[in-house]
Write a protein that holds these residues in place. Sequence first.
Motif, PDB file in Angstrom:
ATOM      1  N   LEU A 278     -65.894 -44.867  20.581  1.00  0.00           N
ATOM      2  CA  LEU A 278     -66.240 -45.068  21.988  1.00  0.00           C
ATOM      3  C   LEU A 278     -66.153 -46.561  22.261  1.00  0.00           C
ATOM      4  CD1 LEU A 278     -67.289 -43.795  24.619  1.00  0.00           C
ATOM      5  CD2 LEU A 278     -69.604 -44.194  23.789  1.00  0.00           C
ATOM      6  N   ILE A 279     -65.208 -46.940  23.124  1.00  0.00           N
ATOM      7  CA  ILE A 279     -64.891 -48.354  23.323  1.00  0.00           C
ATOM      8  C   ILE A 279     -65.058 -48.698  24.802  1.00  0.00           C
ATOM      9  CG2 ILE A 279     -63.125 -50.142  23.029  1.00  0.00           C
ATOM     10  CD1 ILE A 279     -61.761 -48.133  21.032  1.00  0.00           C
ATOM     11  N   GLU A 280     -65.755 -49.792  25.065  1.00  0.00           N
ATOM     12  CA  GLU A 280     -65.910 -50.272  26.443  1.00  0.00           C
ATOM     13  C   GLU A 280     -65.577 -51.751  26.489  1.00  0.00           C
ATOM     14  OE1 GLU A 280     -69.246 -49.038  29.298  1.00  0.00           O
ATOM     15  OE2 GLU A 280     -69.815 -51.098  28.769  1.00  0.00           O
ATOM     16  N   GLN A 281     -64.865 -52.135  27.529  1.00  0.00           N
ATOM     17  CA  GLN A 281     -64.579 -53.556  27.740  1.00  0.00           C
ATOM     18  C   GLN A 281     -64.974 -53.931  29.160  1.00  0.00           C
ATOM     19  OE1 GLN A 281     -64.656 -56.273  26.618  1.00  0.00           O
ATOM     20  NE2 GLN A 281     -62.665 -56.907  25.806  1.00  0.00           N
ATOM     21  N   ASP A 282     -65.469 -55.163  29.325  1.00  0.00           N
ATOM     22  CA  ASP A 282     -65.841 -55.633  30.651  1.00  0.00           C
ATOM     23  C   ASP A 282     -65.306 -57.038  30.868  1.00  0.00           C
ATOM     24  OD1 ASP A 282     -67.516 -57.277  29.175  1.00  0.00           O
ATOM     25  OD2 ASP A 282     -69.367 -56.277  29.771  1.00  0.00           O
ATOM     26  N   GLY A 283     -65.308 -57.468  32.134  1.00  0.00           N
ATOM     27  CA  GLY A 283     -64.813 -58.786  32.480  1.00  0.00           C
ATOM     28  C   GLY A 283     -63.968 -58.733  33.740  1.00  0.00           C
ATOM     29  N   PRO A 284     -63.133 -59.751  33.985  1.00  0.00           N
ATOM     30  CA  PRO A 284     -62.223 -59.728  35.133  1.00  0.00           C
ATOM     31  C   PRO A 284     -61.251 -58.553  35.020  1.00  0.00           C
ATOM     32  CG  PRO A 284     -62.366 -61.932  34.185  1.00  0.00           C
ATOM     33  CD  PRO A 284     -63.070 -61.015  33.238  1.00  0.00           C
ATOM     34  N   PRO A 285     -60.853 -57.936  36.123  1.00  0.00           N
ATOM     35  CA  PRO A 285     -60.008 -56.731  36.068  1.00  0.00           C
ATOM     36  C   PRO A 285     -58.730 -56.911  35.249  1.00  0.00           C
ATOM     37  CG  PRO A 285     -60.832 -57.073  38.292  1.00  0.00           C
ATOM     38  CD  PRO A 285     -61.246 -58.276  37.507  1.00  0.00           C
ATOM     39  N   GLU A 286     -58.067 -58.064  35.381  1.00  0.00           N
ATOM     40  CA  GLU A 286     -56.798 -58.258  34.674  1.00  0.00           C
ATOM     41  C   GLU A 286     -57.029 -58.350  33.165  1.00  0.00           C
ATOM     42  OE1 GLU A 286     -58.252 -62.281  36.221  1.00  0.00           O
ATOM     43  OE2 GLU A 286     -58.098 -60.214  36.950  1.00  0.00           O
ATOM     44  N   VAL A 287     -58.140 -58.959  32.755  1.00  0.00           N
ATOM     45  CA  VAL A 287     -58.445 -59.069  31.325  1.00  0.00           C
ATOM     46  C   VAL A 287     -58.804 -57.710  30.754  1.00  0.00           C
ATOM     47  CG1 VAL A 287     -60.024 -60.064  29.625  1.00  0.00           C
ATOM     48  CG2 VAL A 287     -59.166 -61.475  31.519  1.00  0.00           C
ATOM     49  N   VAL A 288     -59.610 -56.950  31.491  1.00  0.00           N
ATOM     50  CA  VAL A 288     -60.010 -55.629  31.025  1.00  0.00           C
ATOM     51  C   VAL A 288     -58.791 -54.716  30.890  1.00  0.00           C
ATOM     52  CG1 VAL A 288     -61.322 -53.545  31.605  1.00  0.00           C
ATOM     53  CG2 VAL A 288     -62.345 -55.808  31.961  1.00  0.00           C
ATOM     54  N   SER A 289     -57.904 -54.740  31.872  1.00  0.00           N
ATOM     55  CA  SER A 289     -56.711 -53.897  31.812  1.00  0.00           C
ATOM     56  C   SER A 289     -55.824 -54.270  30.634  1.00  0.00           C
ATOM     57  CB  SER A 289     -55.900 -54.027  33.134  1.00  0.00           C
ATOM     58  OG  SER A 289     -56.648 -53.524  34.201  1.00  0.00           O
ATOM     59  N   ARG A 290     -55.640 -55.573  30.415  1.00  0.00           N
ATOM     60  CA  ARG A 290     -54.802 -56.037  29.304  1.00  0.00           C
ATOM     61  C   ARG A 290     -55.407 -55.630  27.960  1.00  0.00           C
ATOM     62  NH1 ARG A 290     -55.449 -62.054  28.387  1.00  0.00           N
ATOM     63  NH2 ARG A 290     -57.234 -61.189  27.270  1.00  0.00           N
ATOM     64  N   ASP A 291     -56.726 -55.867  27.805  1.00  0.00           N
ATOM     65  CA  ASP A 291     -57.379 -55.549  26.535  1.00  0.00           C
ATOM     66  C   ASP A 291     -57.337 -54.045  26.255  1.00  0.00           C
ATOM     67  OD1 ASP A 291     -57.913 -58.170  26.166  1.00  0.00           O
ATOM     68  OD2 ASP A 291     -60.062 -58.062  26.513  1.00  0.00           O
ATOM     69  N   MET A 292     -57.584 -53.232  27.255  1.00  0.00           N
ATOM     70  CA  MET A 292     -57.615 -51.786  27.021  1.00  0.00           C
ATOM     71  C   MET A 292     -56.224 -51.259  26.699  1.00  0.00           C
ATOM     72  SD  MET A 292     -60.704 -50.946  27.078  1.00  0.00           S
ATOM     73  CE  MET A 292     -61.309 -49.357  27.538  1.00  0.00           C
ATOM     74  N   GLU A 293     -55.194 -51.838  27.292  1.00  0.00           N
ATOM     75  CA  GLU A 293     -53.816 -51.438  26.968  1.00  0.00           C
ATOM     76  C   GLU A 293     -53.490 -51.802  25.521  1.00  0.00           C
ATOM     77  OE1 GLU A 293     -49.223 -52.175  28.472  1.00  0.00           O
ATOM     78  OE2 GLU A 293     -50.894 -52.860  29.694  1.00  0.00           O
ATOM     79  N   MET A 294     -53.921 -53.004  25.086  1.00  0.00           N
ATOM     80  CA  MET A 294     -53.669 -53.402  23.702  1.00  0.00           C
ATOM     81  C   MET A 294     -54.458 -52.515  22.719  1.00  0.00           C
ATOM     82  SD  MET A 294     -53.622 -57.575  23.911  1.00  0.00           S
ATOM     83  CE  MET A 294     -53.360 -57.702  22.123  1.00  0.00           C
ATOM     84  N   ILE A 295     -55.686 -52.196  23.077  1.00  0.00           N
ATOM     85  CA  ILE A 295     -56.506 -51.338  22.195  1.00  0.00           C
ATOM     86  C   ILE A 295     -55.840 -49.980  22.039  1.00  0.00           C
ATOM     87  CG2 ILE A 295     -58.692 -50.070  22.097  1.00  0.00           C
ATOM     88  CD1 ILE A 295     -60.030 -52.571  23.349  1.00  0.00           C
TER      89      ILE A 295
END
Length: 295
Positions: A278-295
């Motif tokens: 179960l993975i959650e990321q937070d922050g600015p929208p562009e950072v969150v989208s980039r990190d979740m795509e990489m994950i």
Amino acid sequence: MLNERTKAKLIEVVGSANFQDSSEARLVYSYDATPNFQSLPDAVIMPENKDQVKRILTICNEDHVPIVPRGSGTNLSAGTCPTQGGIVLTFNRMNKILEIDEENLTATVQPGVITLDLINAVEAKGLFYPPDPSSMKISTIGGNINECSGGLRGLKYGVTKDYVLGLEVILANGDCIKTGGKLAKDVAGYDLTNLFVGSEGTLGVVTEAILKLIPIPETKQTLLALFEDMDAAAKTVSAIIAHKIIPATLEFLDQPTCEVVEDFAQVGLPTDVNAVLLIEQDGPPEVVSRDMEMI
């Protein structure tokens, strides 16, 4: 045992309604969430301000009565189990958020404040208090400080000690000291604040705390990853960190855990796989989208 003379002095401080030594009261405060630990206190006392705490500690110090400060008793280290008897000191009457300072990004609170109440209060002002122990709906800030509690967000944001800037503490002899403060670069002298955090009430009784706040993250996304192989799930965790991504939460659940949680909470967890991340990321929208795509 608590003698009648000491008992009378303590009742004079808080009143008879806030001093309990019935069998029922003593039993309720004889254990916490730690398995296999239980010991009856001699009494339970409920102060409403620091002056009462000072008088209580002075009396108990003079009469050699052990003191056990207690929040909600959700800890798993027997930190609030009165193994030597004595007095259990509870803070349900010292439960005020004294200040939310938006200019200095701090909150000043009494020890009996419920963790989730503080989180909700600061989030209403666009601020964020990251420590999130699993018991935050009932745990108190004083208990979090004494146990140095963490939670799911600890991977990215750290634990309670990382957010305690200053403390007001009553020592065993009744002296009141203040450590730290609101300044970000408050580094002169001994770091007494961190000494008290995690000390489980053995060094003094916290009566007030200054906590660090941060701006609330703009957005967050959650991802559920399913695995047939537990080793693959573990290697995925390592790979995420190795790629310099620090999620807000990163929780591993094996199949038996998923089954137990789903049976109790019925939140839709899969029970037919060997492991779940179960993975959650937070922050600015562009950072969150980039990190979740990489994950």
